[in-house]
Enzyme design. Structure first.
Site, PDB file in Angstrom:
ATOM      1  N   SER A  38      -4.307  -9.852  -3.994  1.00 10.63           N
ATOM      2  CA  SER A  38      -3.246 -10.494  -4.770  1.00 10.63           C
ATOM      3  C   SER A  38      -2.733 -11.678  -3.973  1.00 10.63           C
ATOM      4  O   SER A  38      -2.893 -11.728  -2.744  1.00 10.63           O
ATOM      5  CB  SER A  38      -2.112  -9.488  -5.012  1.00 10.63           C
TER       6      SER A  38
ATOM      7  N   TYR B 245       4.321  -2.725  -2.345  1.00  6.76           N
ATOM      8  CA  TYR B 245       3.055  -3.332  -2.747  1.00  6.76           C
ATOM      9  C   TYR B 245       2.665  -4.475  -1.816  1.00  6.76           C
ATOM     10  O   TYR B 245       1.511  -4.560  -1.374  1.00  6.76           O
ATOM     11  CB  TYR B 245       3.188  -3.834  -4.185  1.00  6.76           C
TER      12      TYR B 245
END
Length: 335
Positions: free
Chosen positions: A140, A153
């Site tokens: 990401s 995360y």
């Protein structure tokens, strides 16, 4: 990609993992689908078969190293040698860091970070002796740039980035032909925003602009096909974020502190979970139905990435030039 490649995809019951499994199935691959939820796995397996692939759904918690080892052995036994292993599975919490309990942080880290570690370990266990294979880590923009309300995360994705670089260097040192690459993703329209543990005032959403999971799946497949490229950035927002973070991280800190609380929450409604979050158990098992590939943002999500089309076009031109130079060099040597 040639027919009958054996591909393992974790987190394959929904979202990016499911879209990736179907993307490989379209090439004729045999796809092992690893996830916890039986309903989601059954739905994904049906889509893989409909797309022309062979499906092997395996219910497994990727945070359990022994379970991942057993799953890898089953894949090799029933489908054959693994050619591509794609790590996708994750769990998370939307909340300020001080509102996340130690148990929640540990569990999300075990799934999101250690799940990648155990998957990579099993892939290497089988690939290294054969001296071939590709591991794709689904990352990401948040693997480089942390944002508020997603400390769990972001921390895990940063850890995956460092872990992957370390393993890549070891493979290069050993002159291995096994490749490991990472794909950094933009905001994606997946069901996670409907089942993640949430303590925000309103329900969470991906930070716009939002892309469909099929955009991610195509990039993952291409990364598996061209693994010499150590990393791929998907979508202009990912490129912009990573460049801005490299150039002016302090300024980006302040911008995100001002904007990222509101941009990660839906404009209307209230927070809290509509049903048990998927942190501790599979959401489809809790609700008894398959959630599919897409989340709640089909009306605004983009099905294509102009940045990726441009990047693939440039890559195709460069590949053609390289092949031409190799051909010319061969003629000079043998002419």
């Amino acid at each position: 990609m040639s027919p009958r490649k054996v591909v393992v995809v974790t987190g394959a019951s929904a979202g990016v993992g499911r879209a990736t499994a179907v993307e490989f199935a379209r090439t004729g691959a045999a796809v092992a689908l690893l996830a916890r939820g039986v309903e989601g796995l059954d739905g994904a397996a049906g889509e893989v078969r409909d797309a022309g692939g062979t499906a092997l759904p395996i219910s497994v918690d990727v945070a359990d190293a022994d379970a991942v080892e057993a799953a890898a052995q089953r894949v090799e036994r029933e489908l054959g040698p693994v050619d591509v292993w794609v790590n996708v599975a994750f769990a998370s919490v939307f909340a300020p860091f001080t509102q996340v309990t130690p148990e929640e942080f540990r569990r999300a880290t075990e799934v999101t970070y250690l799940g990648f570690v155990w998957g990579t370990r099993e892939a290497l266990r089988h690939m290294v002796p054969r001296d071939r294979g590709v591991i794709v880590q689904v990352g990401s923009a948040l693997a480089y740039r942390g944002i508020p309300l997603q400390s769990v995360y972001c921390g895990a994705k940063h850890a995956i980035q460092g872990f992957t670089e370390s393993v890549r260097c070891e493979l290069l040192h050993d002159r291995s032909h096994v490749r490991i690459t990472m794909v950094q993703m933009p905001a994606l329209n997946t069901p996670q925003f409907d089942w993640v543990l949430n303590r925000l005032p309103r329900r969470p959403q991906p930070v716009p602009p939002i892309f469909q999971p099929e955009v991610a799946a195509r990039a993952i497949r291409r990364s598996a096909e061209h693994p010499r490229r150590r990393e791929r950035w998907v979508g202009a927002p990912t490129v912009g974020t990573l460049v801005a973070n490299a150039v002016a991280p302090g300024l980006l800190d302040r911008y995100l502190a001002h904007s990222a609380y509101d941009s990660q929450q839906r404009p209307t409604g209230t927070g809290g979970d509509l049903a048990p979050p998927n942190l501790w158990q599979a959401r489809d098992g809790a609700l008894g139905h398959d959630h599919g590939t897409h989340g709640s943002f089909d009306d605004v999500a983009k099905g294509e990435s102009g940045q990726q089309r441009l990047a693939w076009g440039v890559q195709g031109v460069l590949s053609g030039v390289r092949r031409g130079l190799e051909w010319a060099h061969g003629r000079r040597r043998h002419g």
